[in-house]
Structures are given as structure tokens and as C-alpha cells.
Scaffold this motif. Structure first.
Motif, short mmCIF file in Angstrom:
data_model
loop_
_atom_site.label_atom_id
_atom_site.label_comp_id
_atom_site.label_asym_id
_atom_site.label_seq_id
_atom_site.Cartn_x
_atom_site.Cartn_y
_atom_site.Cartn_z
N GLU A 244 2.36 34.22 -18.63
CA GLU A 244 3.46 33.27 -18.49
C GLU A 244 3.12 31.92 -19.12
O GLU A 244 1.94 31.59 -19.29
CB GLU A 244 3.79 33.09 -17.00
CG GLU A 244 2.61 32.65 -16.16
CD GLU A 244 2.85 32.85 -14.67
OE1 GLU A 244 3.93 32.49 -14.18
OE2 GLU A 244 1.94 33.37 -13.99
N PRO A 245 4.14 31.15 -19.51
CA PRO A 245 3.88 29.83 -20.08
C PRO A 245 3.19 28.92 -19.06
O PRO A 245 3.56 28.92 -17.88
CB PRO A 245 5.28 29.31 -20.43
CG PRO A 245 6.17 30.50 -20.41
CD PRO A 245 5.57 31.47 -19.45
N LEU A 246 2.21 28.16 -19.50
CA LEU A 246 1.47 27.27 -18.60
C LEU A 246 1.51 25.84 -19.11
O LEU A 246 1.52 25.60 -20.31
CB LEU A 246 0.01 27.72 -18.48
CG LEU A 246 -0.28 29.12 -17.94
CD1 LEU A 246 -1.79 29.35 -17.88
CD2 LEU A 246 0.34 29.32 -16.57
N HIS A 247 1.55 24.91 -18.17
CA HIS A 247 1.35 23.50 -18.49
C HIS A 247 -0.11 23.16 -18.17
O HIS A 247 -0.63 23.57 -17.14
CB HIS A 247 2.28 22.61 -17.66
CG HIS A 247 3.67 22.55 -18.19
ND1 HIS A 247 4.65 21.77 -17.63
CD2 HIS A 247 4.26 23.20 -19.24
CE1 HIS A 247 5.78 21.91 -18.32
NE2 HIS A 247 5.55 22.78 -19.29
N PHE A 248 -0.75 22.40 -19.06
CA PHE A 248 -2.12 21.95 -18.83
C PHE A 248 -2.09 20.49 -18.40
O PHE A 248 -1.31 19.70 -18.92
CB PHE A 248 -2.95 22.10 -20.12
CG PHE A 248 -3.17 23.51 -20.54
CD1 PHE A 248 -4.28 24.21 -20.11
CD2 PHE A 248 -2.25 24.17 -21.35
CE1 PHE A 248 -4.48 25.53 -20.50
CE2 PHE A 248 -2.44 25.48 -21.74
CZ PHE A 248 -3.57 26.16 -21.31
N ASN A 249 -2.94 20.16 -17.45
CA ASN A 249 -2.97 18.78 -16.98
C ASN A 249 -4.37 18.43 -16.50
O ASN A 249 -5.17 19.32 -16.17
CB ASN A 249 -1.97 18.57 -15.83
CG ASN A 249 -1.32 17.20 -15.88
OD1 ASN A 249 -1.90 16.27 -16.41
ND2 ASN A 249 -0.12 17.09 -15.34
N VAL A 250 -4.66 17.14 -16.47
CA VAL A 250 -5.92 16.67 -15.92
C VAL A 250 -5.59 15.68 -14.80
O VAL A 250 -4.77 14.78 -14.97
CB VAL A 250 -6.83 16.03 -16.99
CG1 VAL A 250 -6.18 14.85 -17.67
CG2 VAL A 250 -8.17 15.64 -16.40
N SER A 424 -12.90 14.61 -13.27
CA SER A 424 -11.67 15.07 -13.91
C SER A 424 -11.45 16.53 -13.52
O SER A 424 -12.38 17.34 -13.58
CB SER A 424 -11.78 14.96 -15.44
OG SER A 424 -11.82 13.61 -15.84
N ILE A 425 -10.23 16.84 -13.11
CA ILE A 425 -9.89 18.18 -12.63
C ILE A 425 -8.87 18.77 -13.59
O ILE A 425 -7.76 18.26 -13.73
CB ILE A 425 -9.31 18.11 -11.20
CG1 ILE A 425 -10.33 17.47 -10.26
CG2 ILE A 425 -8.92 19.49 -10.71
CD1 ILE A 425 -9.76 17.08 -8.91
N ILE A 426 -9.27 19.83 -14.29
CA ILE A 426 -8.42 20.43 -15.31
C ILE A 426 -7.69 21.63 -14.70
O ILE A 426 -8.31 22.55 -14.18
CB ILE A 426 -9.25 20.86 -16.53
CG1 ILE A 426 -9.92 19.63 -17.16
CG2 ILE A 426 -8.38 21.57 -17.56
CD1 ILE A 426 -10.86 19.95 -18.31
N VAL A 427 -6.36 21.57 -14.77
CA VAL A 427 -5.51 22.57 -14.12
C VAL A 427 -4.51 23.12 -15.14
O VAL A 427 -3.98 22.37 -15.96
CB VAL A 427 -4.73 21.94 -12.93
CG1 VAL A 427 -3.85 22.97 -12.25
CG2 VAL A 427 -5.70 21.32 -11.93
N ALA A 428 -4.27 24.43 -15.09
CA ALA A 428 -3.23 25.07 -15.90
C ALA A 428 -2.35 25.89 -14.96
O ALA A 428 -2.85 26.77 -14.26
CB ALA A 428 -3.85 25.97 -16.96
N LEU A 429 -1.05 25.57 -14.94
CA LEU A 429 -0.13 26.24 -14.03
C LEU A 429 1.24 26.40 -14.68
O LEU A 429 1.60 25.62 -15.58
CB LEU A 429 0.04 25.44 -12.73
CG LEU A 429 -1.12 25.43 -11.73
CD1 LEU A 429 -0.83 24.45 -10.61
CD2 LEU A 429 -1.35 26.83 -11.17
N PRO A 430 2.05 27.37 -14.21
CA PRO A 430 3.44 27.42 -14.65
C PRO A 430 4.14 26.10 -14.28
O PRO A 430 3.75 25.45 -13.30
CB PRO A 430 4.03 28.59 -13.85
CG PRO A 430 2.84 29.43 -13.48
CD PRO A 430 1.71 28.46 -13.29
N PRO A 431 5.15 25.69 -15.05
CA PRO A 431 5.76 24.36 -14.87
C PRO A 431 6.16 24.02 -13.43
O PRO A 431 5.85 22.92 -12.94
CB PRO A 431 6.97 24.40 -15.80
CG PRO A 431 6.59 25.38 -16.86
CD PRO A 431 5.72 26.40 -16.20
N LYS A 432 6.84 24.94 -12.73
CA LYS A 432 7.29 24.63 -11.36
C LYS A 432 6.12 24.46 -10.41
O LYS A 432 6.11 23.58 -9.54
CB LYS A 432 8.24 25.73 -10.85
CG LYS A 432 9.63 25.68 -11.47
CD LYS A 432 10.56 26.66 -10.82
CE LYS A 432 11.97 26.55 -11.41
NZ LYS A 432 12.90 27.52 -10.78
#
Length: 446
Positions: A244-250, A424-432
Motif C-alpha cells: 500500500e502507499p506509505l507516507h514517510f515522516n520523522v 529522530s523517529i522514522i515512521v512509514a505509514l498509510p496516510p490515514k
């Protein structure tokens, strides 16, 4: 991080294409003749057949322009393939034992020289998990012959400012985080023509299963492949890439945020570590962002180094993977409504569970079963490994980071750019889910 808007979206300066051109691809061979042999892989090693990719950024150095760095690094890698004789070899299955092994041979490691059309200060925040950083680590491993898969590939990419990136891809079978840090220290010493600071220990029989194997504990943190049902959310390999599409964030925690979490979790004289408090905080946010079912059970996994926990202890210089996944399980209702100190205590107890006998039991489990870690989130901490402290002839890295991968259930902890006591905490999750995670992350910090 002072407000909840610091990392709502990717930075506007984020480049999606670093305009990287490969100048030369070659193989690097051991600088001396090595003994041809097979290297035993432990039951921990043999399931970690995916690659780990890291990028180490350096500013311009007048005495070490990128082409000089590339020459010195290539020479150092030639010497490293003697010290680490398996690194130029290949993975193979032993026909007699049917086990995966390393064939220590001089087939070599990959080496790539490349350039970017940008300056280092144009590629955006180095600690933002930019998928484009994958261009700084070489993917195509067919250097000399079709289908050849080196265990190590290094890439030096120069930027227009004179700065450069050193991208290294290694099979996870070769190193865990601690032994990779030792490898980098040794590589830096070889590049400076200095003695090795650490003589690595390659005896992976130290983590061999007992004969006969004795599984003396239940291991709910492991899932046998035999019970892996397709499309079952309860049996997903946590190392598998998400479709599934993921958003990456820190997400950034300052030292004051960490202190606040530790204080909230403190009861009496029990010492609360920063790692346990951060891991518990991530667990709450990840579990509650997945769905609204309060009765759903959530299991968090997190790495525990077993070198000092075994009897006798492993040498600190042990090269292979000496890390096991500790676990904690709770319902979403417990995570949301229970006291934070209870969540932290569950994380602490999970790590304390990993004794010598427990570690031997799980290694023996791997002798009896084929399987993989079983949980809905894995926290992988690179926070205190010290990659950014490695002293190369051209100085310490400005920043080190993993190449982010398309896996929504693995959360990475990394030191912040410029050092300091934050994380720094790197997270990748679906948008919702990312939206919910973001809201919970700061709600629980108030």
C-alpha cells in the motif's frame, strides 16, 4: 520539537531525484590471498537475508576531494576483505546440511563511483526520510556476471560543493548494528593506514543451537512459516515490504521530551531508561493509529543485544548477528487507558526476559522451525550505535541514516542531525494511519 507542525509534510525543498550519474562500477578484491572456506551461519543470521543500506554524508574537505576519498576507500575495502574474509564471498546452501552458509571466497565486493548534479545543501534535510537517498546506494549488483550478488557494495557519490555521500549496502547476514559499527571503525583505520582498533571475532558457532535442541520457553514473538496463512493479518512477516502507499515522516523528541516521558513512567526507585520510555510511547501511538478496536491485542518487538547476557558472554567483537527480538503484548484499551508507567514496565520486562537460557531456547527454536518475528510493530534502534562518531581520514560524517524502505511496521530510531541527546523517529505509514499517529504522538507528550 516544539509544535505539532514541524513535520506535518515533507519539506518543500525535498528532492525526489538527486540526479545521480554512475561514473564507474567495478569489483573490489581482497588485497591478499584468503583461505577458501565455508562460514557457519547461526539461526539468527540465516533469517536475515535482506540487505541493510546506510548513507553517510560528509562535507567538503580541502585535503580529501571525493576522487581521493574514492581511491582511499577502495584500497581500504581491499584490505577489509582480508580481515573480514566472508565479506567478499557469497551466500550458498550447503548440499549436505541444507543450511545457508557463507562461502568465503575472493569473488569480491562491489564498488561504485557516482556524482550528483546538486550541492549537498540542496538535497534537503538530511534527517528527513527521503526515499531518493536510495540513489546513493547501488541497487544493480550484476557487476561482472548476471545473477551475481555480492554481500557488500560501497558507493561514493560526489556533490557539486565537494561534499560526498558514502552509501554502503550489506547483507544483514554479515553484521548486526554493533558489529557494523566495528566494521566502519576498522575500515576508517585501514583508510588512514592505522592498526585495526578491534580484531573481529568470526566464530558464529558461539551461537549454534544445542544438540539436541531444547526449546524451554514459549516463543509467541516468533511465527513458524507452517502457520503462515496468505492474506492473514495475524501472520504477516514484519520484514516484508508493504504494497500500500506509505507516507514517510520523522518525529523528533528533544532531551526534555525524553525526560518528561521518563518522569511520567517513574514509580519509586525503579530506573526508567530513555529507550524503554521512547519505545512505550511509539507502541501506544502505533497500536492506536491502526484501528479503533479496543480489544485488539498489540505486540511490540524491539532488539536486544545478547552479547553480555549469555554465559559465558560473547566477545564484544563478535561479528555476526547477536540481537534477538524482545516483545511485549497488551490490548489497545490497556495502552490507551492504562498508566504510561505500566506500558513502560511491560517493555522493560520484555527485555529482562532475554536471559542466557531464553536466548538459547529461541536459537534452538530456530533449529526446529523455519519462521520469523511476529508482531505488529518492530522498533529498530540505531540511536546509540555511534555511526556518526567514526573518524575517517576525511573527518566524521555530518549525518548517517538508513535508506528508508517500504515497510509500515518497522520504526527506526536515529540520532538527530548535529548530535545532542534527542532522537529522530522514522515512521512509514498509510496516510490515514500517519495522521492518527501524528495526533497521538503529540497528544501523549502534553
Amino acid at each position: 520539537m516544539g509544535t505539532s507542525n514541524d513535520h506535518d509534510a515533507p519539506p518543500s525543498t525535498l528532492l525526489q531525484d538527486l540526479n545521480v550519474t554512475v561514473q564507474k562500477s567495478s569489483m573490489v578484491f581482497p588485497s591478499k590471498e584468503i583461505e577458501r572456506k565455508s562460514l557457519f551461519l547461526s539461526n539468527i543470521d540465516k533469517v536475515l537475508t535482506f540487505d541493510v543500506e546506510t548513507v553517510h554524508f560528509f562535507g567538503a574537505h580541502k585535503d580529501f576531494p571525493p576522487h581521493v576519498v574514492a581511491e582511499k576507500l577502495k584500497s581500504a575495502l581491499e584490505d577489509a576483505l582480508v580481515v573480514y574474509d566472508f565479506l567478499g564471498g557469497r551466500l550458498k546452501v550447503n548440499n549436505d546440511t541444507k543450511r545457508l552458509e557463507m562461502d568465503c571466497n575472493p569473488e569480491g565486493a562491489g564498488f561504485v563511483v557516482a556524482s550528483s548534479g546538486y550541492r549537498l545543501d540542496q538535497i534537503g534535510d538530511l534527517d528527513y526520510p527521503n526515499p531518493a537517498f536510495a540513489q546513493l546506494v547501488h541497487k544493480n549488483k550484476d557487476f561482472l556476471k548476471q545473477g551475481d550478488v555480492p554481500l557488500c557494495v560501497a558507493q561514493v557519490t560526489s556533490f557539486k560543493c565537494g561534499g560526498f555521500a558514502m552509501g554502503i549496502s550489506t547483507s544483514h547476514t554479515t553484521f548486526d548494528g554493533l558489529s557494523f559499527k566495528t566494521f566502519l571503525d576498522n575500515l576508517a583505520a585501514l583508510a588512514a593506514n592505522k592498526p585495526l582498533p578491534v580484531t573481529p571475532c568470526h566464530d558464529r558457532h558461539l551461537l549454534a543451537a544445542r544438540s539436541p535442541p531444547r526449546v524451554t520457553f514459549p516463543h509467541p514473538e516468533m511465527l513458524p512459516i507452517s502457520s503462515h496463512l496468505p492474506h492473514s493479518p495475524e501472520s504477516t512477516n514484519i520484514f516484508d515490504a508493504s504494497t500500500e502507499p506509505l507516507h514517510f515522516n520523522v518525529f523528533k523528541l528533544t532531551s526534555s521530551h525524553i525526560t518528561k516521558l521518563k518522569q511520567e513512567a517513574t514509580c519509586g526507585t525503579t530506573r526508567v531508561t530513555g529507550f524503554n520510555a521512547i519505545t512505550a510511547h511509539i507502541w501506544r501511538c502505533k497500536a492506536l493509529s491502526a484501528d479503533d478496536n479496543p480489544n485488539r491485542s498489540s505486540t511490540i518487538l524491539y532488539a536486544v543485544d545478547i552479547r553480555s547476557r549469555l554465559n559465558p558472554p560473547l566477545p564484544k567483537s563478535y561479528t555476526g548477528n547477536a540481537v534477538l527480538t524482545a516483545y511485549a503484548t497488551a490490548t489497545c484499551q490497556e495502552l490507551e487507558e492504562g498508566p504510561f508507567m505500566k506500558v513502560v514496565e511491560m517493555v522493560r520486562e520484555g527485555a529482562a526476559r532475554v536471559t542466557d537460557e531464553y536466548a538459547r531456547s529461541i536459537i534452538d527454536w530456530g533449529q526446529v522451525n523455519e519462521g520469523f518475528p511476529n508482531g505488529d510493530v518492530l522498533v529498530s534502534s540505531w540511536w546509540r550505535l555511534g555511526f556518526e562518531e567514526v573518524e575517517y581520514p576525511w573527518g566524521k560524517p555530518r549525518y548517517c541514516c538508513p535508506v528508508v524502505y517500504h515497510r509500515k511496521d518497522i520504526v527506526l530510531l536515529f540520532p538527530p542531525v548535529g548530535g545532542g541527546d534527542g532522537v529522530s523517529i522514522i515512521v512509514a505509514l498509510p496516510p490515514k494511519e500517519m495522521e492518527k499517529f501524528h495526533g497521538l504522538f503529540y497528544k501523549f507528550l502534553r
